[in-house]
Design an enzyme around this catalytic site. Sequence first.
Site, PDB file in Angstrom:
ATOM      1  N   SER A   1       3.581  23.200  44.797  1.00  6.57           N
ATOM      2  CA  SER A   1       4.383  23.002  46.018  1.00  6.57           C
ATOM      3  C   SER A   1       4.351  24.295  46.812  1.00  6.57           C
ATOM      4  O   SER A   1       4.225  25.383  46.224  1.00  6.57           O
ATOM      5  CB  SER A   1       5.833  22.682  45.626  1.00  6.57           C
ATOM      6  OG  SER A   1       6.680  22.828  46.757  1.00  6.57           O
TER       7      SER A   1
ATOM      8  N   TYR B   1      13.194  24.333  40.703  1.00  3.51           N
ATOM      9  CA  TYR B   1      11.971  23.635  41.102  1.00  3.51           C
ATOM     10  C   TYR B   1      10.853  24.654  41.371  1.00  3.51           C
ATOM     11  O   TYR B   1       9.724  24.493  40.887  1.00  3.51           O
ATOM     12  CB  TYR B   1      12.261  22.814  42.350  1.00  3.51           C
ATOM     13  CG  TYR B   1      11.100  22.021  42.908  1.00  3.51           C
ATOM     14  CD1 TYR B   1      10.693  20.832  42.307  1.00  3.51           C
ATOM     15  CD2 TYR B   1      10.419  22.448  44.046  1.00  3.51           C
ATOM     16  CE1 TYR B   1       9.645  20.088  42.839  1.00  3.51           C
ATOM     17  CE2 TYR B   1       9.377  21.705  44.582  1.00  3.51           C
ATOM     18  CZ  TYR B   1       8.990  20.535  43.974  1.00  3.51           C
ATOM     19  OH  TYR B   1       7.948  19.799  44.504  1.00  3.51           O
ATOM     20  N   ALA B   2      11.158  25.703  42.144  1.00  2.00           N
ATOM     21  CA  ALA B   2      10.153  26.711  42.489  1.00  2.00           C
ATOM     22  C   ALA B   2       9.583  27.366  41.232  1.00  2.00           C
ATOM     23  O   ALA B   2       8.375  27.631  41.151  1.00  2.00           O
ATOM     24  CB  ALA B   2      10.764  27.771  43.400  1.00  2.00           C
ATOM     25  N   ALA B   3      10.463  27.607  40.236  1.00  2.00           N
ATOM     26  CA  ALA B   3       9.984  28.239  38.994  1.00  2.00           C
ATOM     27  C   ALA B   3       8.947  27.344  38.306  1.00  2.00           C
ATOM     28  O   ALA B   3       7.935  27.829  37.799  1.00  2.00           O
ATOM     29  CB  ALA B   3      11.169  28.510  38.073  1.00  2.00           C
TER      30      ALA B   3
ATOM     31  N   LYS C   1       7.033  25.075  39.793  1.00  2.00           N
ATOM     32  CA  LYS C   1       5.833  24.888  40.608  1.00  2.00           C
ATOM     33  C   LYS C   1       4.981  26.159  40.636  1.00  2.00           C
ATOM     34  O   LYS C   1       3.756  26.087  40.752  1.00  2.00           O
ATOM     35  CB  LYS C   1       6.218  24.419  42.016  1.00  2.00           C
ATOM     36  CG  LYS C   1       6.826  23.008  42.017  1.00  2.00           C
ATOM     37  CD  LYS C   1       5.859  21.967  41.428  1.00  2.00           C
ATOM     38  CE  LYS C   1       6.386  20.565  41.476  1.00  2.00           C
ATOM     39  NZ  LYS C   1       5.451  19.547  40.984  1.00  2.00           N
TER      40      LYS C   1
HETATM   41  P1  NAD Z   1       8.063  10.764  44.421  1.00  2.00           P
HETATM   42  O1  NAD Z   1       9.461  11.037  43.997  1.00  2.00           O
HETATM   43  O2  NAD Z   1       7.812   9.838  45.545  1.00  2.00           O
HETATM   44  O3  NAD Z   1       7.214  10.248  43.152  1.00  2.00           O
HETATM   45  C1  NAD Z   1       7.329  10.895  41.899  1.00  2.00           C
HETATM   46  C2  NAD Z   1       7.119   9.855  40.828  1.00  2.00           C
HETATM   47  O4  NAD Z   1       7.193  10.533  39.550  1.00  2.00           O
HETATM   48  C3  NAD Z   1       8.196   8.759  40.810  1.00  2.00           C
HETATM   49  O5  NAD Z   1       7.602   7.469  40.849  1.00  2.00           O
HETATM   50  C4  NAD Z   1       8.932   8.976  39.487  1.00  2.00           C
HETATM   51  O6  NAD Z   1       9.385   7.775  38.882  1.00  2.00           O
HETATM   52  C5  NAD Z   1       7.841   9.646  38.657  1.00  2.00           C
HETATM   53  N1  NAD Z   1       8.400  10.407  37.537  1.00  2.00           N
HETATM   54  C6  NAD Z   1       9.398  11.322  37.569  1.00  2.00           C
HETATM   55  N2  NAD Z   1       9.641  11.770  36.330  1.00  2.00           N
HETATM   56  C7  NAD Z   1       8.780  11.133  35.501  1.00  2.00           C
HETATM   57  C8  NAD Z   1       8.559  11.165  34.090  1.00  2.00           C
HETATM   58  N3  NAD Z   1       9.260  11.981  33.287  1.00  2.00           N
HETATM   59  N4  NAD Z   1       7.586  10.366  33.573  1.00  2.00           N
HETATM   60  C9  NAD Z   1       6.866   9.543  34.374  1.00  2.00           C
HETATM   61  N5  NAD Z   1       7.046   9.466  35.704  1.00  2.00           N
HETATM   62  C10 NAD Z   1       7.997  10.254  36.255  1.00  2.00           C
HETATM   63  O7  NAD Z   1       7.420  12.206  44.708  1.00  2.00           O
HETATM   64  P2  NAD Z   1       6.109  12.647  45.537  1.00  2.00           P
HETATM   65  O8  NAD Z   1       6.564  13.189  46.818  1.00  2.00           O
HETATM   66  O9  NAD Z   1       5.085  11.593  45.493  1.00  2.00           O
HETATM   67  O10 NAD Z   1       5.644  13.899  44.655  1.00  2.00           O
HETATM   68  C11 NAD Z   1       4.446  13.918  43.877  1.00  2.00           C
HETATM   69  C12 NAD Z   1       4.211  15.354  43.425  1.00  2.00           C
HETATM   70  O11 NAD Z   1       4.045  16.200  44.566  1.00  2.00           O
HETATM   71  C13 NAD Z   1       5.385  15.932  42.624  1.00  2.00           C
HETATM   72  O12 NAD Z   1       4.905  16.703  41.551  1.00  2.00           O
HETATM   73  C14 NAD Z   1       6.093  16.817  43.648  1.00  2.00           C
HETATM   74  O13 NAD Z   1       6.804  17.857  43.031  1.00  2.00           O
HETATM   75  C15 NAD Z   1       4.925  17.306  44.479  1.00  2.00           C
HETATM   76  N6  NAD Z   1       5.362  17.729  45.809  1.00  2.00           N
HETATM   77  C16 NAD Z   1       5.859  16.823  46.715  1.00  2.00           C
HETATM   78  C17 NAD Z   1       6.281  17.267  47.953  1.00  2.00           C
HETATM   79  C18 NAD Z   1       6.852  16.346  49.001  1.00  2.00           C
HETATM   80  O14 NAD Z   1       7.344  16.833  50.028  1.00  2.00           O
HETATM   81  N7  NAD Z   1       6.804  15.031  48.810  1.00  2.00           N
HETATM   82  C19 NAD Z   1       6.203  18.631  48.279  1.00  2.00           C
HETATM   83  C20 NAD Z   1       5.683  19.519  47.348  1.00  2.00           C
HETATM   84  C21 NAD Z   1       5.257  19.056  46.114  1.00  2.00           C
END
Ligand code: NAD
Length: 243
Positions: free
Chosen positions: A136, A149-151, A153
Amino acid sequence: MNDAKPGAVMVTGAGSGIGRDITRQLLDQGTPVAACDLDLGDLPALNNPDLTTFKLDTRDKAALEEAVAQTIAERGTITGMSACAGIFRPKPFFDITVEDWDAHFSINLKGVLFSCQAVLPHMIEQKRGSIVLWSSGLGRSPQPRTAQYAATKGGVLGLMRTLALEMAPHNVRVNAISPGIADTPMPHAVMPEGTMEERARANPMGRIGTAQDMANAAMFLLSDDASFTTGQDFRVNGGVNLF
Ligand code: NAD
């Protein structure tokens, strides 16, 4: 990578947001997908013959290993993995509990470790594979209330770079994508009203990212077009924080 037909791609966090869009794009191009999530959303209803769904928790290493074994048995090979599963629960530093800290580390880092450990023996054996991890912008550029969260990522970047070096001799590539902010349920669930609009105005490109913007980058990294790309952090963010 080689010229052989692409095998299946495992996607964790496939039920929502970015993982959901990667799953869609892979299926659209005819690539078999092993879709894993605690909550698979609408995926089972798609009834797509190229799609196998696994309702699992990425903190459960045995469940991931079982999903990998079943996918190899059904599809012959796994050539890619996108480890999207993650959580983002911001709060002020002194409000962070041990439970908050452990939840972030067990899902955002240990779950990623287990996902990699589940697919890598097969990729090493076939001397072919591409892994995409999800960091992230917050892993590099701090914002208040996001310490736990930052830690995790920042940790993903360390894991990615080390793994890239260890896996390079096996022709297995490991890269990360660092979204700025992407329009998915994750930020919507926790950000105050108006934040997305503010972030769009502050972005050099005048908008925030979409799940598709992020998935497009993952599709490149999973493909043979990225066959000499490893150990990199792709900052898909419209040009914010350029340092
Ligand atoms: P989202 O919340 O839409 O989807 C995340 C999915 O992960 C969900 O369907 C959830 O059920 C699943 N999940 C959570 N814990 C789980 C577990 N223990 N086992 C199995 N499934 C699990 O999020 P997103 O925006 O699609 O994010 C995807 C990735 O991108 C993440 O790692 C997130 O940290 C990263 N990210 C997203 C953003 C953003 O702005 N959307 C920004 C930076 C990083």
